[in-house]
Write a protein that holds these residues in place. Structure first.
Motif, PDB file in Angstrom:
ATOM      1  N   ALA A 149       0.833  -1.206   0.000  1.00  0.00           N
ATOM      2  CA  ALA A 149       0.000   0.000   0.000  1.00  0.00           C
ATOM      3  C   ALA A 149       0.869   1.258   0.000  1.00  0.00           C
ATOM      4  O   ALA A 149       0.593   2.215  -0.729  1.00  0.00           O
ATOM      5  N   SER A 150       1.925   1.251   0.805  1.00  0.00           N
ATOM      6  CA  SER A 150       2.835   2.398   0.833  1.00  0.00           C
ATOM      7  C   SER A 150       3.526   2.575  -0.514  1.00  0.00           C
ATOM      8  O   SER A 150       3.770   3.703  -0.957  1.00  0.00           O
ATOM      9  N   THR A 151       3.838   1.455  -1.176  1.00  0.00           N
ATOM     10  CA  THR A 151       4.433   1.508  -2.512  1.00  0.00           C
ATOM     11  C   THR A 151       3.483   2.175  -3.503  1.00  0.00           C
ATOM     12  O   THR A 151       3.886   3.003  -4.322  1.00  0.00           O
ATOM     13  N   LEU A 152       2.221   1.811  -3.404  1.00  0.00           N
ATOM     14  CA  LEU A 152       1.220   2.398  -4.301  1.00  0.00           C
ATOM     15  C   LEU A 152       1.134   3.905  -4.102  1.00  0.00           C
ATOM     16  O   LEU A 152       1.091   4.669  -5.078  1.00  0.00           O
ATOM     17  N   TYR A 153       1.133   4.359  -2.850  1.00  0.00           N
ATOM     18  CA  TYR A 153       1.051   5.793  -2.584  1.00  0.00           C
ATOM     19  C   TYR A 153       2.288   6.510  -3.114  1.00  0.00           C
ATOM     20  O   TYR A 153       2.200   7.620  -3.665  1.00  0.00           O
ATOM     21  N   TRP A 388      11.341   4.265   0.222  1.00  0.00           N
ATOM     22  CA  TRP A 388      10.217   5.037   0.758  1.00  0.00           C
ATOM     23  C   TRP A 388       9.178   4.160   1.460  1.00  0.00           C
ATOM     24  O   TRP A 388       8.817   4.405   2.627  1.00  0.00           O
ATOM     25  N   ALA A 389       8.672   3.156   0.792  1.00  0.00           N
ATOM     26  CA  ALA A 389       7.613   2.321   1.363  1.00  0.00           C
ATOM     27  C   ALA A 389       8.083   1.616   2.629  1.00  0.00           C
ATOM     28  O   ALA A 389       7.302   1.398   3.570  1.00  0.00           O
ATOM     29  N   HIS A 390       9.341   1.259   2.669  1.00  0.00           N
ATOM     30  CA  HIS A 390       9.872   0.552   3.840  1.00  0.00           C
ATOM     31  C   HIS A 390      10.012   1.486   5.037  1.00  0.00           C
ATOM     32  O   HIS A 390       9.822   1.071   6.180  1.00  0.00           O
ATOM     33  N   LEU A 391      10.320   2.751   4.790  1.00  0.00           N
ATOM     34  CA  LEU A 391      10.347   3.736   5.866  1.00  0.00           C
ATOM     35  C   LEU A 391       8.949   3.911   6.457  1.00  0.00           C
ATOM     36  O   LEU A 391       8.768   3.915   7.679  1.00  0.00           O
ATOM     37  N   VAL A 392       7.966   4.038   5.578  1.00  0.00           N
ATOM     38  CA  VAL A 392       6.584   4.210   6.023  1.00  0.00           C
ATOM     39  C   VAL A 392       6.112   2.996   6.814  1.00  0.00           C
ATOM     40  O   VAL A 392       5.504   3.123   7.889  1.00  0.00           O
ATOM     41  N   THR A 393       6.392   1.810   6.298  1.00  0.00           N
ATOM     42  CA  THR A 393       5.952   0.585   6.952  1.00  0.00           C
ATOM     43  C   THR A 393       6.584   0.423   8.328  1.00  0.00           C
ATOM     44  O   THR A 393       5.929  -0.007   9.287  1.00  0.00           O
ATOM     45  N   ARG A 394       7.854   0.789   8.449  1.00  0.00           N
ATOM     46  CA  ARG A 394       8.531   0.686   9.740  1.00  0.00           C
ATOM     47  C   ARG A 394       7.911   1.643  10.751  1.00  0.00           C
ATOM     48  O   ARG A 394       7.756   1.307  11.931  1.00  0.00           O
TER      49      ARG A 394
END
Length: 474
Positions: A149-153, A388-394
């Protein structure tokens, strides 16, 4: 209805699972909210000259962006500071309607002050929608899909940097700037109506719902100051406004550390806490990336590239972000941590590499001459998208459960702050390096060299921070 997450197990962690029949409605609703915020951020910048020619208000030109950005930050804060008992779905419906009202006000505005009110309302609603996208993640998607989901954003923001100006250009070319706002009204109404049925009615699990009013005021003042700094030409005024913004943010941080009523999740203002380093990494990466706003100018002034072609070339930054986001979407654990580190290193190295490729007076009349610059611009965005997505997920993963809304809202807020500070800082650097005086070729060469040399320094900070980020436990 509590949450989509608990209705069925996830058989696949592929990003395409987000578009499965069970998750597709919510994905469209949340992705649509991010799209409105991202695209609208760029469309108005393109049609702004047409607006001024029609209704006047040139002296208020910069406020079209300034108010939108500041109101967007306030909107993302509202997601976390809303009154107790109001669910995320109700906030989504309200946000969509607010955005629609703001769009309608812009479409029918007879004067610039009325349009500015509409832009502020627009920004507030779209900021809420963007913050809600992250706040809903844990309720709608199983944890294996949070990164997707973060990747999509992230991909949406990358595409928006191309799609927004393109759409704005189409409306501007036809002198149809009012229609550019008017077409958003039925979209907003449809989103509000659909949100009532397509999004889950999740429980409000926050414990502390008191409003950190002092921190909010300080932060909004800082955003306004730095946004204004990014739109004025006078170098000393820019410097003073940025300095004032830094003081305001520092004051907010000090109050946040001591206050019982917090704006940010626990630990977000303590560098010893992992979540603080995650937010700071996002901030510095966005700050560095914003230096790309001067790439079209350097391409046109120093290398003889046409405005149209320079616009397409700088879009490679966004393309790199989007491709990298999808490329790293399946990473987890140690792979994700390496992706964050690699992304920070790549963005920093690419930014510094723009010095030999852009700070020259060489015509880009052959592929061999402009290929290195093209590749470097692509890698600049690729570095951001990689982690980016991994920062958000963490961030979502380590924040306290009762502060998840604060943590989610702070992601959008930090992204906006990084962009605002980056644009203002870049303006100070290029003006101080001679972009406007002496200007011309010599001024452009000096500005390009100093801009990408100095903007690589925050990138080094991002690299150092990324090295402290531990892999998420399996």
């Amino acid at each position: 209805m509590s949450s989509i997450e608990n209705t069925a197990p996830v058989k696949s962690a592929s990003i395409f699972t987000l578009f499965s029949p069970r998750l597709l409605p919510a994905t469209l609703m949340l992705g649509g909210g991010v799209t409105l915020y991202a695209v609208e951020s760029y469309i108005t910048a393109t049609i702004a000259p047409s607006i001024v020619r029609d209704i006047g208000g040139l002296e208020l030109f910069s406020w079209m962006t300034t108010l939108f950005v500041a109101a967007g930050v306030l909107g993302s804060i509202t997601v976390a500071t809303r009154p107790k008992g109001i669910g995320l779905r109700a906030v989504y419906v309200a946000a969509a309607l607010i955005f629609g009202v703001g769009s309608l006000a812009c479409a029918i505005a007879p004067t610039m002050p009325v349009l500015l009110i509409g832009r502020a309302v627009q920004g507030y609603g779209s900021g809420m929608l963007s913050g809600l996208a992250y706040a809903f993640i844990r309720f709608i998607y199983p944890e294996p899909l949070w990164r997707r989901a973060s990747t999509l954003y992230a991909a949406i923001w990358g595409v928006a940097t191309v799609l927004g100006p393109t759409l704005g250009g189409l409306f501007a070319a036809g002198s149809a700037w009012r229609e550019a706002f008017l077409i958003l009204v039925p979209v907003a109404v449809l989103m509000a109506l659909s949100g009532r049925w397509l999004l889950p009615d999740v429980a409000d699990d926050r414990i502390d719902t008191r409003t950190p009013l002092i921190q909010i005021i300080l932060l909004l003042a800082a955003v306004l100051f730095v946004s204004i700094a990014g739109t004025i030409e006078h170098g000393s005024y820019k410097t003073m406004l940025i300095a004032a913004s830094i003081v305001l943010v520092a004051t907010m941080v000090l109050i946040e550390r001591k206050s019982e009523v917090r704006l940010l999740p626990y630990g977000a203002v303590m560098l010893s806490n992992p979540i603080a380093r995650l937010y700071l990494t996002i901030f510095t990466m966005m700050l560095v990336l914003t230096s790309d706003i001067y790439i079209p100018y350097f391409l046109q002034t120093l290398h003889g590239v046409t405005p149209l072609v320079s616009g397409y070339l700088v879009a490679l930054v966004a393309l790199g972000w989007t491709i990298a986001a999808f490329f790293s979407a399946s990473f987890s654990g140690r792979q994700a941590a390496i992706a964050i580190i690699s992304g920070c290193i790549l963005e920093t190295a690419a930014t510094a590499s723009l010095i030999p490729f852009l700070a020259t007076n060489t015509p880009f009349d052959t592929v061999a001459r402009f290929a290195p610059a093209v590749i470097t611009m692509f890698l600049m965005g690729f570095g951001v998208g990689l982690g980016w997505a991994h920062l958000v997920t963490r961030i979502i993963g380590i924040a306290r459960r009762t502060e998840q809304d604060k943590a989610s809202a702070a992601i959008s807020m930090t992204q906006s702050l990084g962009g605002a500070f980056g644009a203002a800082l870049a303006g100070v650097i290029v003006n101080g390096a001679g972009l406007t005086y002496p200007g011309g070729i010599s001024g452009g060469l000096s500005a390009a060299m100093w801009l990408y040399a100095l903007m690589a320094i925050p990138g080094l900070i991002a690299v150092a921070l990324s090295l402290t980020i531990k892999p998420a436990s399996a």
